[in-house]
Write a protein that holds these residues in place. Structure first.
Motif, PDB file in Angstrom:
ATOM      1  N   ALA A  16      -3.571  -0.033  74.478  1.00 25.90           N
ATOM      2  CA  ALA A  16      -2.575   0.740  75.229  1.00 25.90           C
ATOM      3  C   ALA A  16      -1.176   0.205  74.974  1.00 25.90           C
ATOM      4  O   ALA A  16      -0.222   0.976  74.843  1.00 25.90           O
ATOM      5  CB  ALA A  16      -2.895   0.702  76.719  1.00 25.90           C
ATOM      6  N   LEU A  17      -1.045  -1.108  74.889  1.00 25.91           N
ATOM      7  CA  LEU A  17       0.276  -1.706  74.665  1.00 25.91           C
ATOM      8  C   LEU A  17       0.772  -1.505  73.234  1.00 25.91           C
ATOM      9  O   LEU A  17       1.976  -1.382  73.008  1.00 25.91           O
ATOM     10  CB  LEU A  17       0.233  -3.198  74.980  1.00 25.91           C
ATOM     11  CG  LEU A  17       0.047  -3.565  76.439  1.00 25.91           C
ATOM     12  CD1 LEU A  17      -0.161  -5.061  76.584  1.00 25.91           C
ATOM     13  CD2 LEU A  17       1.239  -3.104  77.255  1.00 25.91           C
ATOM     14  N   LEU A  18      -0.137  -1.474  72.267  1.00 26.22           N
ATOM     15  CA  LEU A  18       0.268  -1.371  70.864  1.00 26.22           C
ATOM     16  C   LEU A  18       0.459   0.059  70.385  1.00 26.22           C
ATOM     17  O   LEU A  18       0.891   0.271  69.255  1.00 26.22           O
ATOM     18  CB  LEU A  18      -0.761  -2.076  69.980  1.00 26.22           C
ATOM     19  CG  LEU A  18      -0.854  -3.595  70.158  1.00 26.22           C
ATOM     20  CD1 LEU A  18      -1.922  -4.172  69.240  1.00 26.22           C
ATOM     21  CD2 LEU A  18       0.485  -4.248  69.899  1.00 26.22           C
ATOM     22  N   THR A  76      -2.949   8.876  74.812  1.00 27.87           N
ATOM     23  CA  THR A  76      -3.740   7.761  74.305  1.00 27.87           C
ATOM     24  C   THR A  76      -3.442   6.479  75.066  1.00 27.87           C
ATOM     25  O   THR A  76      -4.367   5.749  75.451  1.00 27.87           O
ATOM     26  CB  THR A  76      -3.471   7.551  72.802  1.00 27.87           C
ATOM     27  OG1 THR A  76      -3.773   8.758  72.096  1.00 27.87           O
ATOM     28  CG2 THR A  76      -4.292   6.407  72.250  1.00 27.87           C
ATOM     29  N   ALA A  77      -2.168   6.194  75.299  1.00 30.74           N
ATOM     30  CA  ALA A  77      -1.799   4.976  76.029  1.00 30.74           C
ATOM     31  C   ALA A  77      -2.355   5.000  77.445  1.00 30.74           C
ATOM     32  O   ALA A  77      -2.889   4.000  77.932  1.00 30.74           O
ATOM     33  CB  ALA A  77      -0.283   4.819  76.057  1.00 30.74           C
ATOM     34  N   ARG A  78      -2.255   6.136  78.102  1.00 31.59           N
ATOM     35  CA  ARG A  78      -2.773   6.240  79.464  1.00 31.59           C
ATOM     36  C   ARG A  78      -4.298   6.186  79.499  1.00 31.59           C
ATOM     37  O   ARG A  78      -4.888   5.614  80.417  1.00 31.59           O
ATOM     38  CB  ARG A  78      -2.261   7.508  80.125  1.00 31.59           C
ATOM     39  CG  ARG A  78      -0.788   7.399  80.448  1.00 31.59           C
ATOM     40  CD  ARG A  78      -0.305   8.519  81.295  1.00 31.59           C
ATOM     41  NE  ARG A  78       1.091   8.280  81.630  1.00 31.59           N
ATOM     42  CZ  ARG A  78       1.979   9.217  81.784  1.00 31.59           C
ATOM     43  NH1 ARG A  78       1.628  10.477  81.648  1.00 31.59           N
ATOM     44  NH2 ARG A  78       3.223   8.914  82.086  1.00 31.59           N
ATOM     45  N   LEU A  79      -4.955   6.782  78.515  1.00 36.19           N
ATOM     46  CA  LEU A  79      -6.417   6.720  78.453  1.00 36.19           C
ATOM     47  C   LEU A  79      -6.892   5.281  78.257  1.00 36.19           C
ATOM     48  O   LEU A  79      -7.794   4.817  78.965  1.00 36.19           O
ATOM     49  CB  LEU A  79      -6.939   7.602  77.316  1.00 36.19           C
ATOM     50  CG  LEU A  79      -8.440   7.489  77.048  1.00 36.19           C
ATOM     51  CD1 LEU A  79      -9.225   8.100  78.203  1.00 36.19           C
ATOM     52  CD2 LEU A  79      -8.787   8.143  75.740  1.00 36.19           C
ATOM     53  N   LEU A 101      -1.633  -0.983  84.593  1.00 36.24           N
ATOM     54  CA  LEU A 101      -0.912  -0.060  85.480  1.00 36.24           C
ATOM     55  C   LEU A 101       0.549   0.083  85.074  1.00 36.24           C
ATOM     56  O   LEU A 101       1.106   1.189  85.097  1.00 36.24           O
ATOM     57  CB  LEU A 101      -1.025  -0.525  86.925  1.00 36.24           C
ATOM     58  CG  LEU A 101      -2.413  -0.379  87.556  1.00 36.24           C
ATOM     59  CD1 LEU A 101      -2.414  -0.976  88.956  1.00 36.24           C
ATOM     60  CD2 LEU A 101      -2.844   1.072  87.583  1.00 36.24           C
ATOM     61  N   ILE A 102       1.161  -1.016  84.681  1.00 35.53           N
ATOM     62  CA  ILE A 102       2.554  -0.945  84.215  1.00 35.53           C
ATOM     63  C   ILE A 102       2.651  -0.102  82.954  1.00 35.53           C
ATOM     64  O   ILE A 102       3.568   0.714  82.795  1.00 35.53           O
ATOM     65  CB  ILE A 102       3.119  -2.359  84.003  1.00 35.53           C
ATOM     66  CG1 ILE A 102       3.331  -3.039  85.361  1.00 35.53           C
ATOM     67  CG2 ILE A 102       4.415  -2.331  83.210  1.00 35.53           C
ATOM     68  CD1 ILE A 102       3.653  -4.507  85.282  1.00 35.53           C
TER      69      ILE A 102
END
Length: 107
Positions: free
Chosen positions: A38-40, A54-57, A98-99
């Motif tokens: 998610a971070l990358l 994608t990041a939220r999933l 969450l952030i």
């Protein structure tokens, strides 16, 4: 406390403690994989809507796995097998996920 008051750890207690720790390590590693993905995840531009999804999933999957890890941690801590410090990795990963969910790139 005297030696008579301290219960001796049995082999079964040690095996259960090691099993609980191993399960938690696997769950934290899996959640860490999701949160790291998610971070990358980076956006290619303002038209790229799939990056936000994608990041939220990935962050949501990380939170889900960590909630399972918190349940296992609660069982192990309440039975006296593990210390309360085992909540720290779960807390860090959930807050990071969450952030990332809140600050995911907007298309």
């Amino acid at each position: 406390m005297t030696e008579q008051q301290v219960p001796e750890l049995t082999r079964g207690h040690r095996v259960a403690t090691a099993a609980g720790a191993a399960v938690l390590l696997v769950l934290h590693a899996l959640a860490g994989f999701f949160v790291l993905n998610a971070l990358l995840t980076e956006s290619e531009g303002p038209w790229d809507r799939s990056v936000t999804q994608t990041a939220r999933l990935m962050a949501g999957l990380g939170v889900t796995v960590e909630l399972l890890a918190v349940a296992v941690t609660a069982v192990c801590v309440n039975t006296g097998r593990l210390s309360r410090w085992w909540y720290a990795p779960a807390t860090a990963l959930v807050l990071t996920a969450l952030i990332r969910m809140v600050f995911a790139p907007r298309p």
